[in-house]
Design a protein around this motif. Sequence first.
Motif, mmCIF file in Angstrom:
data_model
loop_
_atom_site.group_PDB
_atom_site.id
_atom_site.type_symbol
_atom_site.label_atom_id
_atom_site.label_comp_id
_atom_site.label_asym_id
_atom_site.label_seq_id
_atom_site.Cartn_x
_atom_site.Cartn_y
_atom_site.Cartn_z
ATOM 1 N N ARG A 92 18.754 102.140 35.470
ATOM 2 C CA ARG A 92 18.168 102.068 36.625
ATOM 3 C C ARG A 92 16.702 102.558 36.840
ATOM 4 N NH1 ARG A 92 20.782 105.677 39.683
ATOM 5 N NH2 ARG A 92 20.390 104.981 41.584
ATOM 6 N N ALA A 93 16.393 103.628 36.327
ATOM 7 C CA ALA A 93 14.934 103.974 36.291
ATOM 8 C C ALA A 93 14.056 103.254 35.325
ATOM 9 C CB ALA A 93 14.794 105.623 35.703
ATOM 10 N N ASP A 94 14.416 102.691 34.421
ATOM 11 C CA ASP A 94 13.745 101.900 33.521
ATOM 12 C C ASP A 94 13.719 100.417 34.293
ATOM 13 O OD1 ASP A 94 12.373 101.252 31.221
ATOM 14 O OD2 ASP A 94 14.134 99.951 30.625
ATOM 15 N N VAL A 95 14.486 99.949 34.956
ATOM 16 C CA VAL A 95 14.370 98.789 35.718
ATOM 17 C C VAL A 95 13.420 98.726 36.698
ATOM 18 C CG1 VAL A 95 15.691 97.085 36.999
ATOM 19 C CG2 VAL A 95 16.842 97.841 34.993
ATOM 20 N N LEU A 96 13.507 99.967 37.448
ATOM 21 C CA LEU A 96 12.808 100.372 38.595
ATOM 22 C C LEU A 96 11.265 100.340 38.267
ATOM 23 C CD1 LEU A 96 13.140 100.579 41.530
ATOM 24 C CD2 LEU A 96 13.388 103.125 41.311
ATOM 25 N N LYS A 97 10.936 100.994 37.028
ATOM 26 C CA LYS A 97 9.661 100.979 36.649
ATOM 27 C C LYS A 97 8.784 99.771 36.362
ATOM 28 C CE LYS A 97 9.452 104.276 33.099
ATOM 29 N NZ LYS A 97 9.479 104.525 31.702
ATOM 30 N N GLU A 98 9.794 98.622 36.135
ATOM 31 C CA GLU A 98 9.110 97.366 35.979
ATOM 32 C C GLU A 98 8.903 96.714 37.186
ATOM 33 O OE1 GLU A 98 11.374 94.840 33.087
ATOM 34 O OE2 GLU A 98 10.625 92.924 33.863
ATOM 35 N N TYR A 99 9.859 96.917 38.411
ATOM 36 C CA TYR A 99 9.811 96.222 39.653
ATOM 37 C C TYR A 99 9.209 97.147 40.629
ATOM 38 C CZ TYR A 99 12.144 92.174 37.146
ATOM 39 O OH TYR A 99 12.248 91.271 36.195
ATOM 40 N N ALA A 100 8.957 98.347 40.603
ATOM 41 C CA ALA A 100 8.424 98.987 41.712
ATOM 42 C C ALA A 100 7.197 98.288 42.288
ATOM 43 C CB ALA A 100 7.856 100.239 40.983
ATOM 44 N N GLY A 101 7.389 98.318 43.620
ATOM 45 C CA GLY A 101 6.303 97.430 44.518
ATOM 46 C C GLY A 101 6.623 95.907 44.607
ATOM 47 N N SER A 102 7.503 95.596 43.678
ATOM 48 C CA SER A 102 7.838 93.913 44.045
ATOM 49 C C SER A 102 8.739 93.724 45.057
ATOM 50 C CB SER A 102 8.471 93.585 42.583
ATOM 51 O OG SER A 102 7.975 93.642 41.466
ATOM 52 N N GLN A 103 8.300 92.342 45.791
ATOM 53 C CA GLN A 103 9.050 92.103 46.799
ATOM 54 C C GLN A 103 10.527 91.507 46.170
ATOM 55 O OE1 GLN A 103 8.498 92.240 49.963
ATOM 56 N NE2 GLN A 103 6.088 92.843 49.599
ATOM 57 N N PHE A 104 11.592 91.556 47.013
ATOM 58 C CA PHE A 104 12.947 90.831 46.529
ATOM 59 C C PHE A 104 12.774 89.238 46.391
ATOM 60 C CE2 PHE A 104 14.175 94.808 48.892
ATOM 61 C CZ PHE A 104 15.224 95.080 47.970
ATOM 62 N N SER A 105 11.800 88.759 47.043
ATOM 63 C CA SER A 105 11.596 87.276 46.548
ATOM 64 C C SER A 105 11.059 87.180 45.010
ATOM 65 C CB SER A 105 10.344 86.790 47.330
ATOM 66 O OG SER A 105 9.103 87.386 47.478
ATOM 67 N N LYS A 106 10.458 88.159 44.478
ATOM 68 C CA LYS A 106 10.393 88.128 43.080
ATOM 69 C C LYS A 106 11.592 88.742 42.177
ATOM 70 C CE LYS A 106 7.354 89.802 39.334
ATOM 71 N NZ LYS A 106 6.548 91.188 39.199
ATOM 72 N N PHE A 107 12.111 89.722 42.635
ATOM 73 C CA PHE A 107 13.203 90.664 41.767
ATOM 74 C C PHE A 107 14.407 89.596 41.945
ATOM 75 C CE2 PHE A 107 16.647 93.622 41.934
ATOM 76 C CZ PHE A 107 16.568 93.805 40.447
ATOM 77 N N LYS A 108 14.842 88.989 42.894
ATOM 78 C CA LYS A 108 16.103 88.389 42.813
ATOM 79 C C LYS A 108 16.188 87.150 42.157
ATOM 80 C CE LYS A 108 17.836 89.151 47.568
ATOM 81 N NZ LYS A 108 18.177 88.571 49.038
ATOM 82 N N PRO A 109 14.946 86.224 41.812
ATOM 83 C CA PRO A 109 15.255 85.237 40.844
ATOM 84 C C PRO A 109 15.202 85.984 39.661
ATOM 85 C CG PRO A 109 13.490 84.926 42.502
ATOM 86 C CD PRO A 109 14.027 86.408 42.758
ATOM 87 N N ALA A 110 14.748 87.048 39.304
ATOM 88 C CA ALA A 110 14.960 87.643 37.710
ATOM 89 C C ALA A 110 16.344 88.037 37.733
ATOM 90 C CB ALA A 110 13.714 88.833 37.878
ATOM 91 N N LEU A 111 16.988 88.683 38.886
ATOM 92 C CA LEU A 111 18.085 89.054 38.954
ATOM 93 C C LEU A 111 19.381 87.951 38.479
ATOM 94 C CD1 LEU A 111 20.535 91.214 39.268
ATOM 95 C CD2 LEU A 111 20.214 90.682 41.588
ATOM 96 N N THR A 112 18.882 86.775 39.160
ATOM 97 C CA THR A 112 19.644 85.672 39.103
ATOM 98 C C THR A 112 19.704 85.242 37.622
ATOM 99 O OG1 THR A 112 19.254 85.032 41.377
ATOM 100 C CG2 THR A 112 20.245 83.321 39.812
ATOM 101 N N GLU A 113 18.592 85.273 36.966
ATOM 102 C CA GLU A 113 18.413 84.747 35.442
ATOM 103 C C GLU A 113 19.175 85.623 34.749
ATOM 104 O OE1 GLU A 113 14.767 84.152 32.681
ATOM 105 O OE2 GLU A 113 14.285 83.708 34.734
ATOM 106 N N VAL A 114 19.279 86.936 34.851
ATOM 107 C CA VAL A 114 19.871 87.542 33.883
ATOM 108 C C VAL A 114 21.494 87.543 34.100
ATOM 109 C CG1 VAL A 114 18.100 89.248 33.457
ATOM 110 C CG2 VAL A 114 19.791 89.907 35.282
ATOM 111 N N ALA A 115 21.682 87.414 35.494
ATOM 112 C CA ALA A 115 23.095 87.415 35.844
ATOM 113 C C ALA A 115 23.599 85.835 35.157
ATOM 114 C CB ALA A 115 23.504 87.315 37.333
ATOM 115 N N VAL A 116 23.007 84.873 35.411
ATOM 116 C CA VAL A 116 23.532 83.511 34.890
ATOM 117 C C VAL A 116 23.743 83.564 33.128
ATOM 118 C CG1 VAL A 116 22.854 81.103 34.636
ATOM 119 C CG2 VAL A 116 22.773 82.153 36.794
ATOM 120 N N ALA A 117 22.589 84.412 32.794
ATOM 121 C CA ALA A 117 22.654 84.317 31.368
ATOM 122 C C ALA A 117 23.728 85.175 30.681
ATOM 123 C CB ALA A 117 21.202 84.891 30.751
#
Length: 333
Positions: free
Chosen positions: A257-282
């Motif tokens: 979680r720490a590693d993921v957070l490092k990448e997305y700290a400061g991001s809005q959910f509008s950016k994070f959610k599509p990234a999450l969708t992409e890995v989930a679908v893959a």
Amino acid sequence: MRRILSGMQPTGNLHLGNYLGALKNWVKMQRDYECYYCVVDLHAITVPQDPQKLKQAVRETAAAYIAAGIDTNKSTLFVQSAVSAHTELAWILATQTPLGWLNRMTQFKEKSGKNRDLELLGLYAYPVLMAADILIYRATHVPVGEDQKQHLELTRDIAAAFNRSYNSEYFPLPEPQILGEAARVMSLRDGTKKMSKSEESDYSRINLTDDADTIALKFKKAKTDPEPLPDTLAELQKRPEADNLITIYAALTDRSRADVLKEYAGSQFSKFKPALTEVAVAKLAPMTTKMRQLLNDPAEIDQILIRGAEHANTLTQKHLREIKDIIGLWSVM
Ligand code: TRP
């Protein structure tokens, strides 16, 4: 030798919580252990079931095991009721289990109603059957979630009681394999509640049969707060919904979680959610495809389950003979 036994109740609608919380780890364990994985239909009937739905759910659950990556050439996959030694050992273990131990089981207390006299013996004895599931294989390790830890403790106590009664060391005391931080996937509507097939809203969970568009929509609608993602885990922990989405991302990508957070700290959910969708679908698309394929060919699933039961029966009948001999039950010399 290191041997794993684990099981899941047959349910339709398996979801991301089942995959990330259990199946994914089961798959991993195949590398290092001799694995036995079962669908515990005898536990399911401790509460009322519709027979037709139960039959379907057993096959669906088996299909999910395979789709998730259980390799049936390596691991043994079977249905609990097809291996009769489980129930036979359960009786024997019942003779080693004081009522006081069962009275402490929180799951029974939670599941039972106000009127004790109406409760069923099967529900009460549920943990003894679970102990038998594990001990009939002389399993050394059991992957369990937090909610089953107490039952595993009881299994160890029962094994020790048997060994003591018969002055033997027949049963190893099985160790819990407590699953990593991915173990708890929460509802997409309420980050404090476990993702569950019984929650009314389908938007609360990602089903293993959801297609890409549905997954995208569900993450889009997932509850969050207006703040951007924080940069520390301590901050994240105060925001259950945000924490849950980061946990899911981390588990899907095998990162911390720490590693993921490092990448997305400061991001809005509008950016994070599509990234999450992409890995989930893959990750989920190949599973979904495999699952549909299997469910279209129930005979294929049955063949696998027949083979698994044969293998499990061979080992457990041998153990049962040994156990009977220790106890002094009759068997042909
Ligand atoms: N009681 C477990 C659950 O509901 C399922 C289960 C039955 C199990 N027998 C088991 C889990 C043996 C591990 C080992 O999750």
